[in-house]
Design a protein around this motif. Structure first.
Motif, PDB file in Angstrom:
ATOM      1  N   ASP A 117     -24.431  35.609 -27.513  1.00 51.07           N
ATOM      2  CA  ASP A 117     -24.424  35.650 -26.050  1.00 51.07           C
ATOM      3  C   ASP A 117     -23.337  34.738 -25.511  1.00 51.07           C
ATOM      4  OD1 ASP A 117     -26.604  37.325 -26.161  1.00 51.07           O
ATOM      5  OD2 ASP A 117     -28.062  35.808 -25.528  1.00 51.07           O
ATOM      6  N   ARG A 118     -22.603  35.267 -24.552  1.00 57.38           N
ATOM      7  CA  ARG A 118     -21.568  34.495 -23.874  1.00 57.38           C
ATOM      8  C   ARG A 118     -22.227  33.805 -22.684  1.00 57.38           C
ATOM      9  NH1 ARG A 118     -16.684  38.172 -22.118  1.00 57.38           N
ATOM     10  NH2 ARG A 118     -18.516  39.427 -21.789  1.00 57.38           N
ATOM     11  N   LEU A 119     -22.168  32.488 -22.664  1.00 62.29           N
ATOM     12  CA  LEU A 119     -22.745  31.701 -21.581  1.00 62.29           C
ATOM     13  C   LEU A 119     -21.621  31.163 -20.700  1.00 62.29           C
ATOM     14  CD1 LEU A 119     -25.266  29.661 -23.779  1.00 62.29           C
ATOM     15  CD2 LEU A 119     -25.687  31.818 -22.547  1.00 62.29           C
ATOM     16  N   ALA A 120     -21.972  30.615 -19.552  1.00 65.14           N
ATOM     17  CA  ALA A 120     -20.963  30.080 -18.639  1.00 65.14           C
ATOM     18  C   ALA A 120     -20.142  28.967 -19.298  1.00 65.14           C
ATOM     19  CB  ALA A 120     -21.631  29.565 -17.367  1.00 65.14           C
ATOM     20  N   ASP A 121     -20.783  28.193 -20.178  1.00 63.24           N
ATOM     21  CA  ASP A 121     -20.086  27.047 -20.770  1.00 63.24           C
ATOM     22  C   ASP A 121     -20.023  27.103 -22.295  1.00 63.24           C
ATOM     23  OD1 ASP A 121     -22.775  26.717 -21.151  1.00 63.24           O
ATOM     24  OD2 ASP A 121     -22.800  24.590 -20.629  1.00 63.24           O
ATOM     25  N   ALA A 158     -16.910  41.022 -18.147  1.00 60.24           N
ATOM     26  CA  ALA A 158     -18.201  40.362 -17.965  1.00 60.24           C
ATOM     27  C   ALA A 158     -19.326  41.338 -18.295  1.00 60.24           C
ATOM     28  CB  ALA A 158     -18.332  39.869 -16.527  1.00 60.24           C
ATOM     29  N   TRP A 167     -21.366  29.494 -25.986  1.00 64.30           N
ATOM     30  CA  TRP A 167     -21.942  30.624 -26.695  1.00 64.30           C
ATOM     31  C   TRP A 167     -23.329  30.277 -27.212  1.00 64.30           C
ATOM     32  CZ3 TRP A 167     -18.777  34.837 -26.686  1.00 64.30           C
ATOM     33  CH2 TRP A 167     -17.431  34.616 -26.450  1.00 64.30           C
TER      34      TRP A 167
END
Length: 171
Positions: free
Chosen positions: A154-158, A113, A160
């Motif tokens: 960017d890696r998002l919760a749901d 993370a 990219w």
């Protein structure tokens, strides 16, 4: 030229490396492919990057170390046929871009993370863009990725978010 994993990096442009380094997140985990050129690039950026095989360039098999013009002259129609669907076609003794996408997806899923820096190949960046944008493999291959450029995803919760692709700076 289709470079092999032992091809060296050109790390001679101190200004370009300093400019790129200034734009990278501090205290981020760093990873690179096991190839010599990505390890040398990471070192020139002052990164203690861990080599991760999932981020290798596409395996071009029997074409590795060869020039495209030589392959076209030698293989003729076979060479041209490969490029009709380069995302799905597998090279002799190598892998397809679809294979590389699957490998990159596994590598991305295993990242820690927080901010992460990947020092990787243009094919690995295209694979990441295919994943982030849900692109067909042949569509992702349309991206031009220059050496020593910055792509930010960017890696998002749901999913990219693609912030930038192929950014370059002059010193």
């Amino acid at each position: 030229m289709i470079h092999g994993p032992d091809a060296p990096a050109d790390t001679s442009d101190d200004t370009a490396f300093a400019s790129l380094k200034a734009r990278l997140p501090s205290a981020a985990a760093a990873f690179c492919s096991p190839a010599r050129r990505t390890r040398e690039t990471a070192l020139a950026l002052g990164l203690g990057a861990l080599a991760e095989p999932a981020f290798r360039e596409q395996d071009f098999g029997a074409w590795t170390g060869r020039r495209h013009d030589e392959l076209a002259a030698e293989l003729g129609e076979l060479y041209r046929d490969f490029w009709k669907s380069p995302g799905r076609n597998r090279l002799p003794g190598g892998e397809s871009f679809v294979d590389q996408i699957a490998r990159a997806a596994a590598g991305l899923a295993a990242l820690p993370a927080g901010d992460v820096i990947l020092v990787v190949h243009s094919g690995t960046i295209r694979a990441t863009l295919a994943i982030a944008l849900d692109l067909a493999p042949d569509s992702a291959l349309r991206f031009v990725i220059d050496p020593l450029s910055l792509t930010r995803v960017d890696r998002l919760a749901d999913g990219w978010r693609v912030v930038a692709v192929n950014l370059r700076w002059k010193g």
